[in-house]
Design an enzyme around this catalytic site. Sequence first.
Site, PDB file in Angstrom:
ATOM      1  N   THR A 197       0.813  -1.111   0.284  1.00 27.01           N
ATOM      2  CA  THR A 197      -0.112  -0.052  -0.010  1.00 27.01           C
ATOM      3  C   THR A 197       0.743   1.169   0.022  1.00 27.01           C
ATOM      4  OG1 THR A 197      -0.403   0.205   2.462  1.00 27.01           O
ATOM      5  CG2 THR A 197      -1.724  -1.200   1.234  1.00 27.01           C
ATOM      6  N   LEU A 243      -2.893   4.907  -0.960  1.00 27.06           N
ATOM      7  CA  LEU A 243      -4.177   4.309  -0.661  1.00 27.06           C
ATOM      8  C   LEU A 243      -4.385   3.172  -0.447  1.00 27.06           C
ATOM      9  CD1 LEU A 243      -5.838   6.193  -3.863  1.00 27.06           C
ATOM     10  CD2 LEU A 243      -6.015   6.730  -1.501  1.00 27.06           C
ATOM     11  N   HIS A 244      -4.216   2.913   0.880  1.00 25.74           N
ATOM     12  CA  HIS A 244      -4.235   1.642   1.625  1.00 25.74           C
ATOM     13  C   HIS A 244      -5.444   0.518   1.212  1.00 25.74           C
ATOM     14  CE1 HIS A 244      -1.008   3.037   4.281  1.00 25.74           C
ATOM     15  NE2 HIS A 244      -1.871   4.076   4.595  1.00 25.74           N
ATOM     16  N   ASP A 245      -6.446   1.193   1.740  1.00 23.31           N
ATOM     17  CA  ASP A 245      -7.771   0.327   1.424  1.00 23.31           C
ATOM     18  C   ASP A 245      -8.103  -0.010   0.204  1.00 23.31           C
ATOM     19  OD1 ASP A 245      -7.652   0.050   4.273  1.00 23.31           O
ATOM     20  OD2 ASP A 245      -8.993   1.462   4.734  1.00 23.31           O
TER      21      ASP A 245
END
Length: 320
Positions: A197, A243-245
């Site tokens: 991520t 933008l991890h998720d």
Amino acid sequence: MLGAQKIIIDTDPGQDDAVAILLALASPDEIEVLGITAVAGNVPLSLTEKNARIVCELAGRSDIGVYAGCAHPLKRKLVTAEHVHGKTGLDGPELPEPKIKLKEKHGVNFIIDTLMQEPANSVSLCPLGPLTNIATAMLKEPRITPRIKQIVLMGGAYFEVGNITPAAEFNIFVDPDAAKIVFASGIEIVVMPLDVTHKALVTTQRNEAFRQLKTPVGVAVAEMTDFFERFDKEKYGSTGAPLHDPCVTAYLIDPTIFSGRKINVEIETESELTLGMTVADWWRVTDREANAFFVGDLDTNKFFSLLTNRLGRLPLNGIS
Ligand SMILES: [Ca+2]
């Protein structure tokens, strides 16, 4: 909708959670969102459930059920991350109070009922926050566990190690006991750790591409990532917000964007020093059985072109 994968999004919005949800809602050919369960994490539950409703409304999807789940980790005191996400969890854009009402059913019961009602192995779970709701559902109704198709989650780290402590990533750290239950469940797990991520960075150019969609969704996402990036630029000296998720929902749409290894991942729940660490056997130095597909890399250009393209579709015509 034929062939779309049925999912439940379990979330603690969070600007990056919001983008992950928007990507899923923009992709009905690949993803059917059965409902969204909120959990305490980035901010307390009263805010995460509200933020989930705000995001559904922004997407023009007031038909999506939003359920409040657990307000506290299984055994520990809640740790939140306002220092990253702002006071509301969704700081950045000015978004209206949601008109969508919170569903009365508890999020954990929604997860259980959905998995028991839908055909076995047809529903995937997509946790974007601490794993409290998922573990609580597994403890409360063990029959759901073998009915879960797969779990695709954001959490953990190996090469990047920690973001909330030197050893632990935030989602796992907040509820390591829940994470331990999920990783020991025997269910197929795909993990999006910080290792991947932190490569999904919103550069100035990518942020501008969101803004240039010139839609309420595009502008809101640009403003969210503007806000979110202050923290990471300062901490890591990176070029923009990670933008991890959205890696989770992008994986469901196009898994070829990502690469990783099927390895063993164990969760540290005892040590004060390394609590919540995802001990990932990346180099396969133990004979512990592989229990997770641990993602290490992504095709960044492919990821952002998918994301921008899909966000540009919202709101979808014919669904509201
Ligand atoms: Ca999250």
